[in-house]
Design a protein around this motif. Structure first.
Motif, PDB file in Angstrom:
ATOM      1  N   ARG A  54      22.672 -30.115 -59.580  1.00 16.86           N
ATOM      2  CA  ARG A  54      21.827 -30.969 -58.738  1.00 16.86           C
ATOM      3  C   ARG A  54      20.547 -30.232 -58.341  1.00 16.86           C
ATOM      4  O   ARG A  54      19.463 -30.830 -58.287  1.00 16.86           O
ATOM      5  N   ALA A  55      20.657 -28.944 -58.046  1.00 19.00           N
ATOM      6  CA  ALA A  55      19.468 -28.175 -57.678  1.00 19.00           C
ATOM      7  C   ALA A  55      18.446 -28.191 -58.802  1.00 19.00           C
ATOM      8  O   ALA A  55      17.237 -28.337 -58.568  1.00 19.00           O
ATOM      9  N   GLY A 111      18.962 -23.819 -54.510  1.00 16.89           N
ATOM     10  CA  GLY A 111      17.764 -24.620 -54.279  1.00 16.89           C
ATOM     11  C   GLY A 111      16.535 -23.859 -54.732  1.00 16.89           C
ATOM     12  O   GLY A 111      16.539 -22.622 -54.794  1.00 16.89           O
ATOM     13  N   PHE A 112      15.490 -24.606 -55.048  1.00 18.24           N
ATOM     14  CA  PHE A 112      14.250 -24.005 -55.532  1.00 18.24           C
ATOM     15  C   PHE A 112      13.119 -24.236 -54.534  1.00 18.24           C
ATOM     16  O   PHE A 112      13.040 -25.303 -53.908  1.00 18.24           O
ATOM     17  N   GLU A 113      12.243 -23.257 -54.417  1.00 23.26           N
ATOM     18  CA  GLU A 113      10.936 -23.457 -53.806  1.00 23.26           C
ATOM     19  C   GLU A 113       9.973 -23.833 -54.926  1.00 23.26           C
ATOM     20  O   GLU A 113       9.899 -23.142 -55.936  1.00 23.26           O
ATOM     21  N   THR A 114       9.238 -24.903 -54.748  1.00 25.12           N
ATOM     22  CA  THR A 114       8.272 -25.329 -55.762  1.00 25.12           C
ATOM     23  C   THR A 114       6.857 -25.087 -55.246  1.00 25.12           C
ATOM     24  O   THR A 114       6.485 -25.610 -54.193  1.00 25.12           O
ATOM     25  N   GLU A 115       6.099 -24.295 -55.974  1.00 29.52           N
ATOM     26  CA  GLU A 115       4.703 -24.036 -55.637  1.00 29.52           C
ATOM     27  C   GLU A 115       3.806 -24.690 -56.675  1.00 29.52           C
ATOM     28  O   GLU A 115       4.143 -24.733 -57.864  1.00 29.52           O
ATOM     29  N   TRP A 116       2.672 -25.194 -56.225  1.00 32.16           N
ATOM     30  CA  TRP A 116       1.718 -25.796 -57.147  1.00 32.16           C
ATOM     31  C   TRP A 116       0.296 -25.635 -56.607  1.00 32.16           C
ATOM     32  O   TRP A 116       0.086 -25.424 -55.422  1.00 32.16           O
ATOM     33  N   CYS A 170       8.509 -20.057 -58.507  1.00 29.45           N
ATOM     34  CA  CYS A 170       9.541 -21.079 -58.305  1.00 29.45           C
ATOM     35  C   CYS A 170      10.824 -20.314 -57.988  1.00 29.45           C
ATOM     36  O   CYS A 170      11.693 -20.136 -58.843  1.00 29.45           O
ATOM     37  N   HIS A 171      10.905 -19.821 -56.758  1.00 31.67           N
ATOM     38  CA  HIS A 171      11.973 -18.916 -56.358  1.00 31.67           C
ATOM     39  C   HIS A 171      13.305 -19.658 -56.293  1.00 31.67           C
ATOM     40  O   HIS A 171      13.372 -20.808 -55.846  1.00 31.67           O
ATOM     41  N   LEU A 172      14.354 -18.984 -56.722  1.00 28.80           N
ATOM     42  CA  LEU A 172      15.702 -19.547 -56.663  1.00 28.80           C
ATOM     43  C   LEU A 172      16.440 -18.991 -55.460  1.00 28.80           C
ATOM     44  O   LEU A 172      16.547 -17.770 -55.294  1.00 28.80           O
ATOM     45  N   HIS A 173      16.950 -19.878 -54.608  1.00 26.92           N
ATOM     46  CA  HIS A 173      17.779 -19.501 -53.467  1.00 26.92           C
ATOM     47  C   HIS A 173      19.229 -19.846 -53.790  1.00 26.92           C
ATOM     48  O   HIS A 173      19.508 -20.894 -54.390  1.00 26.92           O
ATOM     49  N   GLU A 184       3.379 -25.414 -51.189  1.00 25.83           N
ATOM     50  CA  GLU A 184       4.787 -25.188 -51.509  1.00 25.83           C
ATOM     51  C   GLU A 184       5.643 -26.219 -50.792  1.00 25.83           C
ATOM     52  O   GLU A 184       5.363 -26.587 -49.639  1.00 25.83           O
ATOM     53  N   VAL A 185       6.691 -26.679 -51.462  1.00 22.88           N
ATOM     54  CA  VAL A 185       7.693 -27.524 -50.831  1.00 22.88           C
ATOM     55  C   VAL A 185       9.061 -26.905 -51.079  1.00 22.88           C
ATOM     56  O   VAL A 185       9.365 -26.465 -52.184  1.00 22.88           O
ATOM     57  N   SER A 186       9.851 -26.824 -50.015  1.00 25.26           N
ATOM     58  CA  SER A 186      11.222 -26.320 -50.099  1.00 25.26           C
ATOM     59  C   SER A 186      12.165 -27.454 -49.721  1.00 25.26           C
ATOM     60  O   SER A 186      11.925 -28.161 -48.740  1.00 25.26           O
ATOM     61  N   CYS A 187      13.220 -27.605 -50.502  1.00 26.11           N
ATOM     62  CA  CYS A 187      14.146 -28.718 -50.311  1.00 26.11           C
ATOM     63  C   CYS A 187      15.564 -28.211 -50.080  1.00 26.11           C
ATOM     64  O   CYS A 187      15.877 -27.042 -50.322  1.00 26.11           O
TER      65      CYS A 187
END
Length: 465
Positions: free
Chosen positions: A224-225, A141-146, A262-265, A214-217
């Protein structure tokens, strides 16, 4: 893909369903080597044709830069050739913030129906299949920052420069509730649109820089990620437009300020069991998890050409900014490039790792595929993790970092591209066509921005992503 007849039949049913839901147009997207989401849009009624025959698109976009300049590699470039975009019917999504529209990610094939060797989405899928063949399950999953600013009235993009005035719609402090209050309608609409599109939001919150969020999903399988990362970004962009705002996912919006990551988990599983939950093992990691993460850590200098693909990426990568600029790992250490998150002790599925270095200019399909390739190479080569770091490496003396064998990750795209060019595991995993395209675009970006100031670089790239 299934037979053409099967796809056409499924697509007809989907087109009828879209019609009932008021959808008239479908956006088919793929992400190019520079991290730009490219698109072909079709009437929803033409979905059956697209599913059977594909939609034409030139392969030259594999060697486009972020400024829409065509470069070339040994295998790609020039006006000749054509590919077919095939929508993934399972991922068709009605867009909540764009009435009458739906979206689907596309795989790219040649005219004979063979997979395009530079298709980044199929590269991600191939790497996930390699992991599965080795008995490994991956959730990512990704953290998206904007950063969001007010859209100027009568804006002329040609006037964007280092002195472009940016008006932020909120004034609250970093991570402050004030920003939520100031933009509560906007952030509610972002979360609601994502939920309506089947994206499970874990959290949304203000970040450090002015106007930054930031939004984390929820995690999913690697492809899919990456799909979700694209959909999240374009949804945020669409909601922003409806609120009279502009969203930037660029790694550096203003030179000298904290940029967008955009960190990758990722987490590893075997036979449904988490490899982050091994009793009596060091750090709770099973041997394969240690080797996989060790492979990722070893490959990080080369991976940065994938995950930090713009010269602007290196404006963001500053010590003591939680950007992970040193090649080390740590348990819950936000200054380490690779952060281990143990999770709650009583959660059997808890625990994962985070690669903090990557940013929003990266193609998410390349990111997940390259990370898997590096991890699998780590397992094959018996990679190990050094001792974890608990301190900020940036506060240590040069002598102390040398003693602990902590080195600075590449500080320029040129250095990262040099490491990428020499990476045999990434070359093997990507193949010569895709690997060559990545390298060609990175070299072109290096040349384009070699003589500009930091302020000019940030201004030239802030609205590209």
């Amino acid at each position: 893909m299934g037979s053409p007849a099967e796809r056409r039949g499924d697509a007809r049913e989907l087109a009828a369903q879209l019609e009932r839901e008021g959808v008239r147009t479908l956006a088919l997207t793929w992400v190019d080597t520079a991290g730009i989401a490219r698109v072909k849009a079709i009437p929803a009624a033409r979905l059956a044709y697209a599913a059977q025959r594909g939609i034409g698109m030139s392969p030259v976009f594999d060697v486009y830069t972020s400024e829409d300049v065509m470069t070339e590699s040994e295998h790609l470039g020039g006006p000749s050739g054509d590919l077919r975009l095939f929508p993934d019917l399972d991922r068709i999504t009605v867009l909540a913030a764009q009435p009458g529209w739906a979206w689907a990610p596309a795989d790219r094939y040649d005219q004979k129906g063979e997979p395009h060797p530079a298709c980044q989405r199929q590269f991600a899928r191939t790497m996930a299949e390699r992991a599965a063949a080795a008995g490994l399950g991956l959730r990512m999953g990704f953290e998206t920052e904007w950063v969001v600013t007010r859209a100027p009235t009568g804006h002329d993009p040609a006037q964007d420069d280092a002195f472009e005035p940016l008006e932020y719609p909120c004034t609250g402090p970093a991570y402050g509730m004030t920003r939520i209050v100031e933009l509560s309608d906007y952030l509610r609409d972002v979360a609601e649109a994502l939920a309506l599109q089947g994206i499970e939001v874990h959290q949304v919150h203000p970040e450090y820089a002015p106007g930054q969020f930031e939004v984390s999903c929820a995690p999913g399988d690697p492809v899919r990620a990456a799909d979700d990362a694209v959909l999240v970004r374009e949804t945020v962009r669409a909601v922003s437009v409806r609120h009279g705002l502009r969203a930037s996912f660029a790694p550096s919006v203003v030179a000298g300020q904290v940029g967008n990551g955009c960190h990758l988990h990722l987490s590893l599983h075997r036979d449904g069991t988490s490899l982050h939950r091994t009793p009596e093992a060091a750090w709770g990691l099973a041997p394969d998890a240690v080797a996989f993460l060790g492979g990722v850590l070893d490959a990080l200098p080369a991976l940065m050409a994938v995950g930090c693909p713009s010269p602007a990426s290196y404006l963001r990568l500053q010590p003591s900014h939680w950007a992970g600029v040193y090649q080390c790992w740590g348990i819950e250490n936000r200054e380490a490039a690779l952060r281990l998150v143990p999770g709650a002790p009583d959660d059997p599925d808890g625990g994962h790792a985070e690669i903090k270095t990557f940013d929003g200019a990266a193609n998410p399909y390349l990111v997940v595929g390259a990370a898997i390739a590096a991890g699998l190479h780590g397992i094959e080569s018996g990679a190990r993790l050094p001792d974890p770091e608990s301190e900020d490496p940036g506060t240590l003396t040069v002598r102390e970092r040398a003693r602990r064998r902590i080195v600075r990750l590449p500080g320029t795209l040129t250095e990262a591209a040099d490491r990428f060019e020499k990476s045999a595991p990434l070359h093997e995993a990507m193949g010569k066509v895709l690997h060559g395209a990545v390298l060609a675009v990175r070299r072109a970006e290096e040349t384009r921005f070699a003589e500009v100031s930091d302020e000019e670089l940030a201004a030239a790239t802030r609205w590209r992503w």
